[in-house]
Design a protein around this motif. Structure first.
Motif, mmCIF file in Angstrom:
data_model
loop_
_atom_site.group_PDB
_atom_site.id
_atom_site.type_symbol
_atom_site.label_atom_id
_atom_site.label_comp_id
_atom_site.label_asym_id
_atom_site.label_seq_id
_atom_site.Cartn_x
_atom_site.Cartn_y
_atom_site.Cartn_z
ATOM 1 N N THR A 184 0.832 -1.198 0.000
ATOM 2 C CA THR A 184 0.000 0.000 0.000
ATOM 3 C C THR A 184 0.865 1.246 0.000
ATOM 4 O OG1 THR A 184 -1.739 -1.165 1.216
ATOM 5 C CG2 THR A 184 -1.790 1.260 1.270
ATOM 6 N N PHE A 185 0.795 1.990 -1.096
ATOM 7 C CA PHE A 185 1.460 3.290 -1.171
ATOM 8 C C PHE A 185 0.454 4.353 -0.756
ATOM 9 C CE2 PHE A 185 4.534 0.888 -3.492
ATOM 10 C CZ PHE A 185 5.738 1.534 -3.224
ATOM 11 N N LEU A 186 0.897 5.288 0.063
ATOM 12 C CA LEU A 186 0.014 6.315 0.608
ATOM 13 C C LEU A 186 -0.007 7.576 -0.250
ATOM 14 C CD1 LEU A 186 0.982 5.897 4.362
ATOM 15 C CD2 LEU A 186 -0.926 4.847 3.105
ATOM 16 N N GLU A 187 0.804 7.599 -1.294
ATOM 17 C CA GLU A 187 0.872 8.757 -2.176
ATOM 18 C C GLU A 187 1.411 8.323 -3.519
ATOM 19 O OE1 GLU A 187 3.647 11.308 -0.103
ATOM 20 O OE2 GLU A 187 5.361 10.311 -1.006
ATOM 21 N N GLU A 188 1.227 9.177 -4.495
ATOM 22 C CA GLU A 188 1.827 8.955 -5.799
ATOM 23 C C GLU A 188 3.325 9.274 -5.700
ATOM 24 O OE1 GLU A 188 0.344 7.727 -8.600
ATOM 25 O OE2 GLU A 188 -1.313 7.358 -7.203
ATOM 26 N N PRO A 189 4.132 8.662 -6.555
ATOM 27 C CA PRO A 189 5.564 8.986 -6.546
ATOM 28 C C PRO A 189 5.796 10.482 -6.759
ATOM 29 C CG PRO A 189 5.170 7.027 -7.852
ATOM 30 C CD PRO A 189 3.818 7.598 -7.516
ATOM 31 N N ARG A 190 6.799 10.998 -6.051
ATOM 32 C CA ARG A 190 7.204 12.396 -6.182
ATOM 33 C C ARG A 190 8.651 12.439 -6.625
ATOM 34 N NH1 ARG A 190 7.850 14.335 -1.112
ATOM 35 N NH2 ARG A 190 7.381 12.363 -0.111
ATOM 36 N N HIS A 191 8.965 13.451 -7.391
ATOM 37 C CA HIS A 191 10.341 13.642 -7.830
ATOM 38 C C HIS A 191 10.812 14.958 -7.233
ATOM 39 C CE1 HIS A 191 9.736 10.160 -10.300
ATOM 40 N NE2 HIS A 191 8.616 10.713 -10.725
ATOM 41 N N GLU A 192 11.623 14.841 -6.200
ATOM 42 C CA GLU A 192 12.111 15.976 -5.427
ATOM 43 C C GLU A 192 13.582 16.225 -5.780
ATOM 44 O OE1 GLU A 192 10.115 17.649 -3.590
ATOM 45 O OE2 GLU A 192 8.439 16.279 -3.262
ATOM 46 N N PRO A 193 14.118 17.374 -5.389
ATOM 47 C CA PRO A 193 15.546 17.623 -5.658
ATOM 48 C C PRO A 193 16.463 16.541 -5.067
ATOM 49 C CG PRO A 193 14.470 19.651 -4.984
ATOM 50 C CD PRO A 193 13.462 18.540 -4.805
ATOM 51 N N TYR A 194 16.047 15.922 -3.973
ATOM 52 C CA TYR A 194 16.880 14.894 -3.333
ATOM 53 C C TYR A 194 16.669 13.500 -3.913
ATOM 54 C CZ TYR A 194 12.578 14.210 -0.643
ATOM 55 O OH TYR A 194 11.273 13.998 -0.277
ATOM 56 N N GLY A 195 15.634 13.326 -4.763
ATOM 57 C CA GLY A 195 15.421 12.031 -5.388
ATOM 58 C C GLY A 195 13.958 11.718 -5.625
ATOM 59 N N SER A 196 13.688 10.507 -6.108
ATOM 60 C CA SER A 196 12.322 10.022 -6.318
ATOM 61 C C SER A 196 11.886 9.288 -5.063
ATOM 62 C CB SER A 196 12.273 9.075 -7.522
ATOM 63 O OG SER A 196 12.645 9.765 -8.693
#
Length: 131
Positions: free
Chosen positions: A99-111
């Motif tokens: 169970t993932f609680l959010e969609e993937p995010r692509h942040e400056p520090y990584g995915s």
């Protein structure tokens, strides 16, 4: 050299925890030995040849420990699973029922994406950005 070798994760049942960590997350069962008190020494690790901490799966004993299963960090992300291929591992884990609680995010520090383990503890699946 010092390093953190094991982190204890309190669980309700050894076998269901082993199944989740090995089948859904792809960890390796490193140790599973009986203890004189009727418990077991169960260690799972992210994979062969890893250099980070492994998890000691400890069956909850008593009311206080059972109450902590799934909420060992007060609802915060408490565990961080690094990957070298975020898309591959996210897809594999989703297919395995994680169970993932959010969609993937692509942040400056990584995915990154937050998921729950079998008991509700929050984890980050994280592919750090290239340095």
């Amino acid at each position: 050299m010092r390093r953190i070798a094991l982190v204890t994760l309190v669980v309700h049942d050894y076998d269901e925890a082993i199944r989740f960590y090995t089948e859904a997350l792809g960890f390796r069962l490193a140790e599973d030995e009986p203890r004189p008190d009727g418990g077991r020494w169960v260690v799972v690790e992210p994979g062969a040849g890893h250099s980070g901490a492994a998890l000691l799966l400890a069956r909850a004993a008593g009311v206080e420990q059972r109450a902590r299963v799934g909420d060992q960090t007060g609802g915060r992300v408490g565990f961080f699973l690094h990957t070298d291929d975020f898309a591959r591992d996210h897809a594999r884990m989703t297919a395995a029922g994680v169970t993932f609680l959010e969609e993937p995010r692509h942040e400056p520090y990584g995915s990154v994406a937050v998921f729950q383990d079998h008991y509700g503890n929050r984890w980050d699946l994280l592919q750090p950005a290239a340095s």
